[in-house]
Enzyme design. Sequence first.
Site, PDB file in Angstrom:
ATOM      1  N   CYS A 155     -57.471 -36.992 -21.246  1.00 25.87           N
ATOM      2  CA  CYS A 155     -56.701 -38.086 -20.654  1.00 25.87           C
ATOM      3  C   CYS A 155     -56.360 -39.206 -21.621  1.00 25.87           C
ATOM      4  CB  CYS A 155     -57.403 -38.614 -19.412  1.00 25.87           C
ATOM      5  SG  CYS A 155     -56.261 -39.615 -18.428  1.00 25.87           S
TER       6      CYS A 155
ATOM      7  N   ASN B   4     -56.043 -37.737 -15.453  1.00 27.00           N
ATOM      8  CA  ASN B   4     -55.933 -38.389 -14.140  1.00 27.00           C
ATOM      9  C   ASN B   4     -55.337 -39.756 -14.427  1.00 27.00           C
ATOM     10  OD1 ASN B   4     -57.960 -37.143 -11.723  1.00 27.00           O
ATOM     11  ND2 ASN B   4     -58.443 -36.504 -13.800  1.00 27.00           N
TER      12      ASN B   4
ATOM     13  N   ASN C 215     -67.765 -37.682 -19.996  1.00 25.99           N
ATOM     14  CA  ASN C 215     -66.565 -37.081 -19.421  1.00 25.99           C
ATOM     15  C   ASN C 215     -66.205 -35.930 -20.362  1.00 25.99           C
ATOM     16  OD1 ASN C 215     -64.042 -36.477 -18.425  1.00 25.99           O
ATOM     17  ND2 ASN C 215     -63.410 -38.608 -18.175  1.00 25.99           N
TER      18      ASN C 215
ATOM     19  N   LYS D 278     -65.210 -36.928 -24.018  1.00 28.59           N
ATOM     20  CA  LYS D 278     -64.130 -37.929 -24.139  1.00 28.59           C
ATOM     21  C   LYS D 278     -64.577 -39.154 -24.936  1.00 28.59           C
ATOM     22  CE  LYS D 278     -60.929 -40.399 -21.013  1.00 28.59           C
ATOM     23  NZ  LYS D 278     -60.583 -40.522 -19.570  1.00 28.59           N
TER      24      LYS D 278
ATOM     25  N   GLU E 148     -64.599 -46.115 -15.839  1.00 33.53           N
ATOM     26  CA  GLU E 148     -65.075 -45.069 -16.768  1.00 33.53           C
ATOM     27  C   GLU E 148     -66.073 -45.617 -17.770  1.00 33.53           C
ATOM     28  OE1 GLU E 148     -62.807 -41.795 -18.352  1.00 33.53           O
ATOM     29  OE2 GLU E 148     -61.061 -42.558 -17.296  1.00 33.53           O
TER      30      GLU E 148
ATOM     31  N   GLU F 170     -58.653 -32.825 -16.225  1.00 26.01           N
ATOM     32  CA  GLU F 170     -59.829 -33.693 -16.421  1.00 26.01           C
ATOM     33  C   GLU F 170     -60.583 -33.792 -15.101  1.00 26.01           C
ATOM     34  OE1 GLU F 170     -58.852 -37.899 -16.491  1.00 26.01           O
ATOM     35  OE2 GLU F 170     -60.579 -38.380 -17.757  1.00 26.01           O
TER      36      GLU F 170
HETATM   37  N1  CDV Z   1     -58.465 -40.993 -16.828  1.00 22.31           N
HETATM   38  C1  CDV Z   1     -57.844 -41.774 -17.725  1.00 22.31           C
HETATM   39  O1  CDV Z   1     -58.245 -41.847 -18.873  1.00 22.31           O
HETATM   40  N2  CDV Z   1     -56.788 -42.490 -17.280  1.00 22.31           N
HETATM   41  C2  CDV Z   1     -56.068 -43.422 -18.100  1.00 22.31           C
HETATM   42  C3  CDV Z   1     -55.495 -44.545 -17.286  1.00 22.31           C
HETATM   43  C4  CDV Z   1     -56.546 -45.364 -16.689  1.00 22.31           C
HETATM   44  C5  CDV Z   1     -54.630 -45.461 -18.103  1.00 22.31           C
HETATM   45  C6  CDV Z   1     -54.926 -42.763 -18.868  1.00 22.31           C
HETATM   46  O2  CDV Z   1     -54.803 -43.044 -20.057  1.00 22.31           O
HETATM   47  O3  CDV Z   1     -54.130 -42.041 -18.274  1.00 22.31           O
END
Ligand code: CDV
Length: 311
Positions: free
Chosen positions: A172, A197, A110, A127, A146, A47
Amino acid sequence: MNRNLITAAAQMGPISKHESRSDTVGRLIEMMRESKARGCELVVFTEMALTTFFPRWMIEDEAELDSYYEIDMPSAATQPLFDEAKKLSIGFYLGYAELIIKDGLKRRFNTSILVDSNARIIGKYRKIHLPGHYEPQPNRDFQHLEKRYFEPGDLGFPVFKAFNGHMGMAICNDRRWPETYRVMGLQDVEMVMLGYNTPFGHVGDQAMDSLTLFHNHLSMQAGAYQNATWVVGTAKCGNEEGSRMGGQSVIIAPSGEIVAQSVTVEDEVITARCDLNFGKRYKETIFDFEAHRRPEHYSLIVERSGAVAPD
Ligand code: CDV
């Protein structure tokens, strides 16, 4: 009959705020070459693979904020990645922050793209599940903004016919939501690619935070098994600008078993031979949706177990 797709997850260690795009692209190219040398036809990057994870900061200067986004894909800085992919004849998934201008307004997503072995973009995903906050939160070393810097994706969860299979994408936080996999599972997805991430300490509850790596795998393994699909989860990890992020990138079979896992929190390529037919044994038995899934009864179950008082 096998439909083997030899696949790499190209985990990234930290990207510093001051690292140039072309240096970062150079790291991606190195891992793409290693993936090819190890026989891969597809490499899954992470990501926001082109920049540091900037939503950890409140950025008020619009020009500074814009500098983290891509307006063109490929751009001058990312073209070498596409050129190398074509030269090596290897496909890739790439996550990045996308800025478009529509009706004179800036829109930010994203985003991830799927690129074939001719370096053509054949799929895009934006996303949907954006974690964190819109406003900066008090008493935090790092924000997670975000919701401020992106709008929810407007492309759904499409599944693409590519690489001799049915390919889906997520990003993510999407991996924690069963809907992500099920919407693609209902389209007969065979491989879900995703980058993440994941900072430690995000929730601020020590008991939950100590399970960060467990929950990472739990959600992806469950999504894989319950939808009989491969899942390739690629981390950006390590200590990035003082924020520690989890690694443990994985390639997961439709059985839910992890078949490859990273062992560092640095740039690291892991690979697996993924037979895209492997999910069929589940899709034709325990997870034969047609035979066993009963959505027509689900609303009744929710009503009974939720709002209705016992007799
Ligand atoms: N980049 C993300 O979406 N990170 C989220 C954190 C913030 C909980 C994740 O679900 O890994």
